[in-house]
Design a protein around this motif. Structure first.
Motif, short mmCIF file in Angstrom:
data_model
loop_
_atom_site.label_atom_id
_atom_site.label_comp_id
_atom_site.label_asym_id
_atom_site.label_seq_id
_atom_site.Cartn_x
_atom_site.Cartn_y
_atom_site.Cartn_z
N ASP A 79 0.84 -1.21 0.00
CA ASP A 79 0.00 0.00 0.00
C ASP A 79 0.87 1.26 0.00
N HIS A 80 1.95 1.24 0.78
CA HIS A 80 2.90 2.36 0.77
C HIS A 80 3.55 2.50 -0.60
N GLU B 59 2.19 1.64 -3.45
CA GLU B 59 1.17 2.21 -4.35
C GLU B 59 1.10 3.72 -4.21
N LYS B 60 1.14 4.21 -2.97
CA LYS B 60 1.10 5.67 -2.74
C LYS B 60 2.36 6.34 -3.29
N TYR B 61 3.49 5.69 -3.12
CA TYR B 61 4.75 6.24 -3.65
C TYR B 61 4.70 6.34 -5.17
N ASP C 298 2.05 6.77 -7.00
CA ASP C 298 1.17 7.90 -7.32
C ASP C 298 1.93 9.23 -7.26
N GLU C 299 2.81 9.34 -6.30
CA GLU C 299 3.57 10.57 -6.14
C GLU C 299 4.58 10.78 -7.25
N SER D 282 3.17 11.21 -11.00
CA SER D 282 2.58 12.53 -11.28
C SER D 282 3.65 13.55 -11.65
N LYS E 15 9.90 6.48 1.69
CA LYS E 15 9.69 7.86 2.14
C LYS E 15 10.94 8.72 1.98
N LYS F 124 0.31 -4.48 -7.78
CA LYS F 124 0.08 -3.06 -7.49
C LYS F 124 0.42 -2.19 -8.70
N ASN G 93 -2.70 -0.39 -11.58
CA ASN G 93 -2.78 1.06 -11.57
C ASN G 93 -2.10 1.75 -12.76
N LYS H 176 -0.74 6.29 -15.81
CA LYS H 176 -1.85 5.98 -14.90
C LYS H 176 -3.07 5.49 -15.68
#
Length: 498
Positions: A157-158, A160-162, A164-165, A168, A200, A457, A461, A496
């Motif tokens: 999940d982390h 996946e968020k990374y 997205d960042e 973009s 992170k 993941k 996406n 995306k």
């Protein structure tokens, strides 16, 4: 004066002759055994291109494999040492499985003082390996893998968020850099109970250490050459050791163990197994360095082999859009039936993803050849070919997995090679990305889970494409020994999905 110079010259000639004799005294070994092979060169044997940094050892063994298509065994020389390359699946099975007790040793030598992190499971002698393997195997049972699955999902999940960042900001990504962040966080959470924060932090300390372990440079080249002179490396190798990596692994392992003991923390994971090992050492000779060496190999293997395999799967999916679409459709169908929940059982139902994973390891095995050596003199069954105790045997799995007689059009990425029917028709010794027998990869199932979840993941996406920075074909680094590495980053374009 002239007489003195003449004596010095004579002494120098004698020393050169003795060195020459020492390095070439075995050069008739394979001829006397009736085994074909290339003619060796004094001081170099058959590996002059490797020693000059022109060819990696995986490609060297593939060249030998291809040059002698009708031979079941080929004799080569690594400098002055006679080494046997075996190609026949029955002989491979004898070494890895049937007569494993004779071939329980690998080539690697442990240098407890010069290189403390060499005291790990991969390199230990057969006696200590057997005891340690039994102790560590409990970490990788099906029950333990199920227990840590939720930690894997949290890391994904982390991840996946990374994604997205970064997508973009820039849709072109370097896969090795990307996937190593994910695998480091997984290892930290599942094995060490630590937040390593590779996703992170851009300049993460764990990631820097991972890169350093597998880097190549003049110091590493000198160190590898000196290891061929064991008595010298045993006494002077300390000066060539990566002391910062050693200190880092000892400190992080000791601090984690001390914290758990002080606070009575128990997670039934890798670190807890090391705590039990430290408290009940048996006859393993357990020290802080020995314990840290097990952390080192688990971290290093997870960092390198899992990240490169995931990266290469993304690379092949970028080049093969129909395969990518097919597996994305299958993932969606399976997850739709379980309300989109990725579980330990649901990923096993994604059959085409399994085929993609296997074909990636077929085309790009992270370890390109296997080494075993007998602990006593050994004669191959049905032959008069005898190996001396401690003599290296090479199983060239990269070459085997690129043999067109076994895998037609081997450079083509074709997951259907691993349909149930095709697998049944092949000798299992023709597919060895994790090795085989008792000394196979202990963490294989753990690696499979993390790679598959990471790929899911990405695929659910993003569309993966080649871009102007994608190296086609990939060029393997000439300076590597047994690991699969490339000269160029593995770049793809992520877009995306709407």
């Amino acid at each position: 004066m002239a007489t003195g110079m003449f004596e010095i010259l004579c002494a120098f000639v004698v020393i050169l002759y003795l060195l020459y004799y020492y390095l070439t005294s075995d050069f008739d070994y394979w001829t006397s055994c009736g085994i074909n092979g290339p003619k060796p060169i004094p001081f170099f044997g058959n590996i002059v291109d490797f020693l000059m940094g022109k060819k990696n050892m995986g490609d060297f063994y593939k060249e030998i494999y291809d040059r002698y298509p009708k031979e079941s065994m080929v004799g080569v020389f690594l400098r002055g040492n006679p080494v046997l390359v075996i190609k026949d699946p029955e002989y491979i099975k004898q070494v890895l499985i049937k007569d494993f007790t004779t071939f329980a040793d690998r080539h690697s030598i442990v240098y407890e003082k010069a290189e403390p992190m060499s005291m790990h499971l991969f390199r230990l002698d057969a006696v200590r390996w057997r005891s340690l393997r039994m102790r560590l195997s409990s970490v990788f049972t099906s029950g333990k893998l199920k227990d840590m699955f939720h930690l894997l999902l949290k890391c994904s999940d982390h991840f996946e968020k990374y994604l997205d960042e970064i997508v973009s900001k820039d849709s072109i990504v370097e896969c090795r850099h990307l996937t190593s962040k994910f695998t480091i966080d997984v290892i930290g959470s599942c094995a060490f109970g630590l937040e390593m924060n590779a996703l992170k932090e851009e300049n993460n300390q764990f990631q820097r250490m991972g890169y350093k372990i597998f880097r190549f440079g003049p110091k590493v080249m000198i160190r590898n050459v000196l290891k061929d002179i064991p008595w010298f490396y045993k006494n002077f190798g300390y000066f060539f050791n990566d002391h910062d990596v050693t200190k880092f692994m000892i400190d992080i392992t000791r601090e984690t163990i001390d914290y758990r003991k002080r606070n009575n923390v128990r997670r039934n994971d890798f670190i807890d197994t090391l705590i039990d090992l430290k408290d009940n050492p048996d006859k393993l000779g357990v020290t802080d360095e020995f314990i840290a060496a097990q952390s080192f190999v688990f971290f290093a293997a997870g960092f390198e082999t899992s990240s490169i395999t995931m990266s290469l799967a993304m690379y092949e999916l970028a080049k093969n859009q129909s395969i990518q679409e097919k597996v994305r459709k299958e993932i969606k169908e399976v997850l739709d039936n379980v309300d989109g929940v990725i579980s330990y059982d649901s990923i096993k139902k994604i059959n085409y993803l399994e085929k993609i994973f296997q074909e990636t390891l077929r085309k790009y095995p992270p370890v390109t050849f296997l080494i075993r050596k007998p602990i006593k003199n050994y004669t191959f069954e049905g032959t008069k070919i005898t190996l001396r105790k401690g003599q290296d045997v090479i199983i060239p799995n990269y070459a085997i997995q690129h043999d067109p007689n076994i895998y037609p059009d081997p450079e083509v990425f074709d997951p259907e090679r691993f349909s149930a029917e095709n697998i049944k028709q092949r000798n299992p010794m023709y597919y060895l990305p994790f090795g085989d027998g008792p000394r196979n990869c202990i963490g294989a199932r753990f690696a499979i889970n993390q790679i598959k979840i990471g790929l899911i993941k990405v695929l659910m996406n993003y569309k993966i494409d080649v871009c102007e920075m994608t190296q086609i074909p990939l060029i393997r680094a000439p300076w590597t020994n047994f690991m699969f590495q490339t000269t160029h980053g593995i770049y793809v374009k992520l877009t995306k999905l709407v």
